[in-house]
Design a protein around this motif. Structure first.
Motif, mmCIF file in Angstrom:
data_model
loop_
_atom_site.group_PDB
_atom_site.id
_atom_site.type_symbol
_atom_site.label_atom_id
_atom_site.label_comp_id
_atom_site.label_asym_id
_atom_site.label_seq_id
_atom_site.Cartn_x
_atom_site.Cartn_y
_atom_site.Cartn_z
ATOM 1 N N ARG A 58 0.827 -1.217 0.000
ATOM 2 C CA ARG A 58 0.000 0.000 0.000
ATOM 3 C C ARG A 58 0.854 1.257 0.000
ATOM 4 O O ARG A 58 0.633 2.175 -0.790
ATOM 5 N N VAL A 59 1.886 1.291 0.867
ATOM 6 C CA VAL A 59 2.734 2.483 0.962
ATOM 7 C C VAL A 59 3.576 2.659 -0.299
ATOM 8 O O VAL A 59 3.731 3.771 -0.806
ATOM 9 N N THR A 60 4.097 1.565 -0.838
ATOM 10 C CA THR A 60 4.907 1.636 -2.060
ATOM 11 C C THR A 60 4.067 2.112 -3.235
ATOM 12 O O THR A 60 4.508 2.940 -4.036
ATOM 13 N N GLU A 61 2.854 1.602 -3.334
ATOM 14 C CA GLU A 61 1.976 2.018 -4.423
ATOM 15 C C GLU A 61 1.651 3.507 -4.310
ATOM 16 O O GLU A 61 1.697 4.238 -5.305
ATOM 17 N N ALA A 71 2.883 3.924 -14.241
ATOM 18 C CA ALA A 71 2.073 2.902 -14.905
ATOM 19 C C ALA A 71 2.717 1.527 -14.787
ATOM 20 O O ALA A 71 2.037 0.531 -14.532
ATOM 21 N N ASP A 72 4.033 1.428 -14.961
ATOM 22 C CA ASP A 72 4.709 0.146 -14.858
ATOM 23 C C ASP A 72 4.683 -0.385 -13.434
ATOM 24 O O ASP A 72 4.582 -1.590 -13.208
ATOM 25 N N ILE A 73 4.786 0.490 -12.474
ATOM 26 C CA ILE A 73 4.818 0.072 -11.077
ATOM 27 C C ILE A 73 3.472 -0.485 -10.658
ATOM 28 O O ILE A 73 3.391 -1.528 -10.018
ATOM 29 N N VAL A 74 2.409 0.188 -11.018
ATOM 30 C CA VAL A 74 1.080 -0.268 -10.643
ATOM 31 C C VAL A 74 0.795 -1.625 -11.267
ATOM 32 O O VAL A 74 0.261 -2.518 -10.607
ATOM 33 N N SER A 75 1.189 -1.828 -12.526
ATOM 34 C CA SER A 75 0.962 -3.130 -13.150
ATOM 35 C C SER A 75 1.804 -4.202 -12.464
ATOM 36 O O SER A 75 1.355 -5.340 -12.320
ATOM 37 N N HIS A 76 2.998 -3.862 -12.025
ATOM 38 C CA HIS A 76 3.838 -4.827 -11.303
ATOM 39 C C HIS A 76 3.193 -5.190 -9.964
ATOM 40 O O HIS A 76 3.166 -6.358 -9.582
ATOM 41 N N LEU A 77 2.671 -4.213 -9.254
ATOM 42 C CA LEU A 77 2.020 -4.492 -7.975
ATOM 43 C C LEU A 77 0.773 -5.333 -8.158
ATOM 44 O O LEU A 77 0.458 -6.176 -7.318
ATOM 45 N N ASP A 78 0.070 -5.162 -9.265
ATOM 46 C CA ASP A 78 -1.081 -6.011 -9.552
ATOM 47 C C ASP A 78 -0.646 -7.460 -9.746
ATOM 48 O O ASP A 78 -1.316 -8.384 -9.286
ATOM 49 N N VAL A 80 1.992 -8.807 -8.358
ATOM 50 C CA VAL A 80 2.366 -9.302 -7.029
ATOM 51 C C VAL A 80 1.115 -9.727 -6.269
ATOM 52 O O VAL A 80 1.097 -10.772 -5.621
ATOM 53 N N ARG A 81 0.063 -8.933 -6.356
ATOM 54 C CA ARG A 81 -1.191 -9.289 -5.681
ATOM 55 C C ARG A 81 -1.758 -10.600 -6.229
ATOM 56 O O ARG A 81 -2.267 -11.427 -5.479
ATOM 57 N N GLU A 82 -1.692 -10.789 -7.539
ATOM 58 C CA GLU A 82 -2.180 -12.030 -8.136
ATOM 59 C C GLU A 82 -1.398 -13.226 -7.610
ATOM 60 O O GLU A 82 -1.973 -14.279 -7.331
ATOM 61 N N LEU A 83 -0.080 -13.077 -7.476
ATOM 62 C CA LEU A 83 0.730 -14.167 -6.936
ATOM 63 C C LEU A 83 0.382 -14.453 -5.483
ATOM 64 O O LEU A 83 0.381 -15.604 -5.058
ATOM 65 N N ARG A 84 0.083 -13.410 -4.719
ATOM 66 C CA ARG A 84 -0.289 -13.617 -3.320
ATOM 67 C C ARG A 84 -1.602 -14.382 -3.227
ATOM 68 O O ARG A 84 -1.787 -15.212 -2.363
ATOM 69 N N VAL A 85 -2.531 -14.104 -4.141
ATOM 70 C CA VAL A 85 -3.795 -14.828 -4.144
ATOM 71 C C VAL A 85 -3.548 -16.284 -4.553
ATOM 72 O O VAL A 85 -4.076 -17.205 -3.943
ATOM 73 N N LYS A 86 -2.703 -16.461 -5.568
ATOM 74 C CA LYS A 86 -2.448 -17.805 -6.081
ATOM 75 C C LYS A 86 -1.667 -18.663 -5.087
ATOM 76 O O LYS A 86 -1.992 -19.815 -4.849
ATOM 77 N N PHE A 87 -0.608 -18.091 -4.493
ATOM 78 C CA PHE A 87 0.265 -18.853 -3.608
ATOM 79 C C PHE A 87 0.145 -18.396 -2.159
ATOM 80 O O PHE A 87 1.079 -18.547 -1.388
ATOM 81 N N GLY A 88 -0.985 -17.857 -1.783
ATOM 82 C CA GLY A 88 -1.165 -17.304 -0.440
ATOM 83 C C GLY A 88 -1.086 -18.348 0.652
ATOM 84 O O GLY A 88 -0.526 -19.431 0.494
ATOM 85 N N SER A 89 -1.676 -18.051 1.762
ATOM 86 C CA SER A 89 -1.535 -18.884 2.953
ATOM 87 C C SER A 89 -2.385 -20.149 2.909
ATOM 88 O O SER A 89 -2.361 -20.924 3.850
#
Length: 102
Positions: A58-61, A71-78, A80-89
């Protein structure tokens, strides 16, 4: 808000530390261990790490959205979020419930 009860660290302290790190190098990879090291703390139970990761994202975004090119950063963070959903806890160290020690 209290994020880490083991080290008594608040959300504002963590946010301030992340911003300091981004001011030094806006393109560095920030992980909970680096934040804790910067604050002269260490993860004890590490139950707060998911909340720290969310705070870092959140702070980095927000930090980079104030920059000129984001634009590149926001797409990269998206991604990262997808990976967290896929490989989350949900895998939780790949142990099934039947193999618990306690």
């Amino acid at each position: 808000m209290l994020i880490c009860h083991c080290n008594v660290m608040t959300e504002k302290e963590i946010e301030r530390t992340i911003i300091e790190m981004l001011d030094e190098d806006a393109w560095q990879l920030i992980v909970p261990a680096k934040v804790y090291h910067r604050m002269n703390k260490r993860g004890r139970c590490c139950g707060c790490f998911p909340n720290v990761v969310e705070t870092i994202i959140r702070v980095t975004e927000a930090y980079h959205s104030r920059a000129e090119v984001h634009a590149d950063i926001v797409s990269h963070l998206d991604r990262v979020r997808e990976l967290r959903v896929k490989f989350g806890s949900r895998f939780n160290e790949r142990r099934s419930k039947g193999h618990r020690a306690a």
